[in-house]
Design an enzyme around this catalytic site. Structure first.
Site, PDB file in Angstrom:
ATOM      1  N   ARG A 105      68.388   4.552 -30.912  1.00  0.00           N
ATOM      2  CA  ARG A 105      68.752   5.752 -31.675  1.00  0.00           C
ATOM      3  C   ARG A 105      70.004   6.286 -31.015  1.00  0.00           C
ATOM      4  O   ARG A 105      69.975   6.653 -29.821  1.00  0.00           O
ATOM      5  CB  ARG A 105      67.625   6.781 -31.645  1.00  0.00           C
ATOM      6  CG  ARG A 105      68.071   8.152 -32.098  1.00  0.00           C
ATOM      7  CD  ARG A 105      66.945   9.099 -32.364  1.00  0.00           C
ATOM      8  NE  ARG A 105      66.243   8.718 -33.579  1.00  0.00           N
ATOM      9  CZ  ARG A 105      65.400   9.524 -34.239  1.00  0.00           C
ATOM     10  NH1 ARG A 105      65.167  10.736 -33.781  1.00  0.00           N
ATOM     11  NH2 ARG A 105      64.795   9.108 -35.324  1.00  0.00           N
ATOM     12  N   HIS A 132      69.381   5.714 -41.428  1.00  0.00           N
ATOM     13  CA  HIS A 132      68.074   5.709 -40.758  1.00  0.00           C
ATOM     14  C   HIS A 132      67.162   4.721 -41.505  1.00  0.00           C
ATOM     15  O   HIS A 132      66.225   5.118 -42.205  1.00  0.00           O
ATOM     16  CB  HIS A 132      67.502   7.128 -40.784  1.00  0.00           C
ATOM     17  CG  HIS A 132      66.346   7.367 -39.868  1.00  0.00           C
ATOM     18  ND1 HIS A 132      65.847   6.401 -39.011  1.00  0.00           N
ATOM     19  CD2 HIS A 132      65.564   8.477 -39.689  1.00  0.00           C
ATOM     20  CE1 HIS A 132      64.821   6.910 -38.341  1.00  0.00           C
ATOM     21  NE2 HIS A 132      64.629   8.159 -38.726  1.00  0.00           N
ATOM     22  N   GLN A 135      63.162   4.672 -41.263  1.00  0.00           N
ATOM     23  CA  GLN A 135      62.540   5.724 -42.068  1.00  0.00           C
ATOM     24  C   GLN A 135      62.470   5.306 -43.528  1.00  0.00           C
ATOM     25  O   GLN A 135      61.474   5.550 -44.215  1.00  0.00           O
ATOM     26  CB  GLN A 135      63.370   7.016 -41.930  1.00  0.00           C
ATOM     27  CG  GLN A 135      62.814   8.174 -42.712  1.00  0.00           C
ATOM     28  CD  GLN A 135      61.487   8.673 -42.157  1.00  0.00           C
ATOM     29  OE1 GLN A 135      61.390   8.951 -40.975  1.00  0.00           O
ATOM     30  NE2 GLN A 135      60.472   8.786 -43.010  1.00  0.00           N
ATOM     31  N   ASP A 223      65.926  16.799 -46.680  1.00  0.00           N
ATOM     32  CA  ASP A 223      65.978  16.656 -45.217  1.00  0.00           C
ATOM     33  C   ASP A 223      66.586  17.946 -44.659  1.00  0.00           C
ATOM     34  O   ASP A 223      67.111  18.785 -45.412  1.00  0.00           O
ATOM     35  CB  ASP A 223      66.836  15.423 -44.873  1.00  0.00           C
ATOM     36  CG  ASP A 223      66.809  15.053 -43.392  1.00  0.00           C
ATOM     37  OD1 ASP A 223      65.981  15.610 -42.641  1.00  0.00           O
ATOM     38  OD2 ASP A 223      67.630  14.201 -42.982  1.00  0.00           O
ATOM     39  N   CYS A 264      61.655  13.208 -44.310  1.00  0.00           N
ATOM     40  CA  CYS A 264      61.475  12.335 -43.141  1.00  0.00           C
ATOM     41  C   CYS A 264      60.897  13.087 -41.944  1.00  0.00           C
ATOM     42  O   CYS A 264      60.365  12.463 -41.032  1.00  0.00           O
ATOM     43  CB  CYS A 264      62.792  11.663 -42.777  1.00  0.00           C
ATOM     44  SG  CYS A 264      64.068  12.810 -42.230  1.00  0.00           S
ATOM     45  N   ARG A 292      55.617   5.038 -40.862  1.00  0.00           N
ATOM     46  CA  ARG A 292      56.598   4.568 -39.875  1.00  0.00           C
ATOM     47  C   ARG A 292      55.959   3.501 -38.992  1.00  0.00           C
ATOM     48  O   ARG A 292      56.554   2.473 -38.679  1.00  0.00           O
ATOM     49  CB  ARG A 292      57.083   5.735 -38.994  1.00  0.00           C
ATOM     50  CG  ARG A 292      57.905   6.779 -39.707  1.00  0.00           C
ATOM     51  CD  ARG A 292      59.258   6.252 -40.115  1.00  0.00           C
ATOM     52  NE  ARG A 292      60.025   5.744 -38.991  1.00  0.00           N
ATOM     53  CZ  ARG A 292      60.812   6.483 -38.197  1.00  0.00           C
ATOM     54  NH1 ARG A 292      60.953   7.760 -38.421  1.00  0.00           N
ATOM     55  NH2 ARG A 292      61.489   5.921 -37.198  1.00  0.00           N
TER      56      ARG A 292
HETATM   57  N1  NVA Z   1      69.054  13.799 -40.807  1.00  0.00           N
HETATM   58  C1  NVA Z   1      68.210  14.010 -39.659  1.00  0.00           C
HETATM   59  C2  NVA Z   1      67.095  13.026 -39.640  1.00  0.00           C
HETATM   60  C3  NVA Z   1      66.108  13.213 -38.519  1.00  0.00           C
HETATM   61  C4  NVA Z   1      65.047  12.173 -38.500  1.00  0.00           C
HETATM   62  C5  NVA Z   1      69.021  13.896 -38.386  1.00  0.00           C
HETATM   63  O1  NVA Z   1      69.845  12.977 -38.269  1.00  0.00           O
HETATM   64  O2  NVA Z   1      68.861  14.749 -37.509  1.00  0.00           O
HETATM   65  N1   CP Z   2      61.838  11.065 -38.988  1.00  0.00           N
HETATM   66  C1   CP Z   2      62.155  10.811 -37.710  1.00  0.00           C
HETATM   67  O1   CP Z   2      62.876   9.857 -37.412  1.00  0.00           O
HETATM   68  O2   CP Z   2      61.600  11.661 -36.814  1.00  0.00           O
HETATM   69  P1   CP Z   2      61.939  11.756 -35.244  1.00  0.00           P
HETATM   70  O3   CP Z   2      63.310  12.336 -35.137  1.00  0.00           O
HETATM   71  O4   CP Z   2      60.874  12.636 -34.699  1.00  0.00           O
HETATM   72  O5   CP Z   2      61.898  10.370 -34.667  1.00  0.00           O
END
Ligand code: NVA
Ligand code: CP
Length: 306
Positions: A105, A132, A135, A223, A264, A292
């Protein structure tokens, strides 16, 4: 040496491979062992690299790897030499000598691509500023469990045209569903991505008009209004821009009566979605979060060919 099978983006994989991953994930969810192998990750280790916070991604990967018989090794930059400037390329080459796969990540998509270029083991995208895809596999699984094949259905994204919105664009093209994105002016997904979808023959539409986008939707998705790493400047201005894009009871009333709601997570009640919707009967967010775990088992065993 085998060329590693990376899972970097939905758009990079064929529909057939994506279906294979989903089918594997569903088999694990049913308690079956695809190919009859109970512990396909026995004796294998997977590095999980987190440059941003996570609850779901971290725990679902750790638990899933354990359930498949493998070992997860979590790395956070502050505790590794990445945090002191060791390059991604060097890290990729070294980790590849120890582990059988790397999930990352990261802040910038370029880092994911550099890792994949230099790793000799599969690399999995656990979220970047752009997409992502883990997800997305869980979201597809959740929709199809509730409403059957997604091909030909209408999905509406409401709110910020962020990394999840971009991943829905990839999925609409690979899975053949109609995608409407309703975003405030200036927060739509990038032109290059939309041109890609058009060139691929995808049914992807962008409008600032929420009613037009949501009308008849089989799935409404949103989101957070501020993603990790976003430099939003004037946050009050952003809130004002996005307020008309809150998913509330009125929004859901315009969708198909059997529409489901996806997010998500993490969610911010009273901002991008009301409590009434996310905690209401049309919400599938807890199944979505659970999926997930299952979908990623499909991804891991597909990547590791096991
Ligand atoms: N769009 C959000 C998704 C989190 C899982 C982010 O990137 O923070
Ligand atoms: N949806 C998701 O990826 O959640 P986290 O940021 O908690 O991993």
């Amino acid at each position: 040496m085998n060329i590693p099978r990376h899972f970097l983006d939905i758009k990079d994989l064929s529909t057939e491979d994506l279906r294979d991953i989903l089918d594997r994930g569903l088999a694990y969810k049913r308690g079956e062992a695809p190919d009859g192998i109970e512990k396909p990750l026995a004796g294998k280790s997977i590095a999980l690299v987190f440059e941003k916070p996570s609850t779901r991604t971290r725990v679902s990967f750790e638990a899933g790897i354990h359930q498949l018989g493998g070992q997860a090794i979590v790395l956070e930059p502050s505790g590794t030499q990445l945090g002191r400037g060791e390059t991604i390329a060097d890290t990729a080459r070294v980790l590849s000598r120890y582990v059988d796969g790397i999930m990352i990540r990261t802040t910038l998509v370029e880092k994911l691509l550099e890792l994949a270029d230099y790793a000799s083991v599969p690399v999995i995208n656990g979220l970047t500023d752009r997409t992502h895809p883990c997800q997305m596999m869980a979201d597809l699984m959740t929709f199809e469990e509730r409403r059957g094949p997604i091909a030909g259905k209408r999905v509406t994204w409401v709110g910020d045209g962020n990394n999840m919105a971009a991943t829905w664009v990839h999925a609409a093209v690979r899975f053949g569903f109609e995608l409407w994105l309703t975003c405030p002016k200036g927060l739509e997904p990038g032109k290059k991505l939309l041109k890609w979808a058009q060139d691929e023959g995808g049914a992807v539409h962008v409008t600032a008009a929420v009613d037009e986008a949501v009308s008849g939707a089989h799935c409404v998705v949103t989101d957070t209004w501020i993603s990790m790493g976003d430099d939003v400047g004037d946050s009050e201005h952003r809130r004002r821009l996005l307020s008309p894009y809150q998913v509330n009871a009125d929004t859901m009333a315009k969708a198909s009566p059997d529409a489901i709601f996806l997010h998500c997570l993490p969610a911010y009640r009273g901002k991008e979605v009301t409590a009434e919707v996310i905690d209401g009967p049309q919400s599938a967010v807890w199944d979505e979060a659970e999926n997930r775990l299952h979908a990623q088992k499909g991804i891991l065993t597909w990547c590791l060919r096991c």
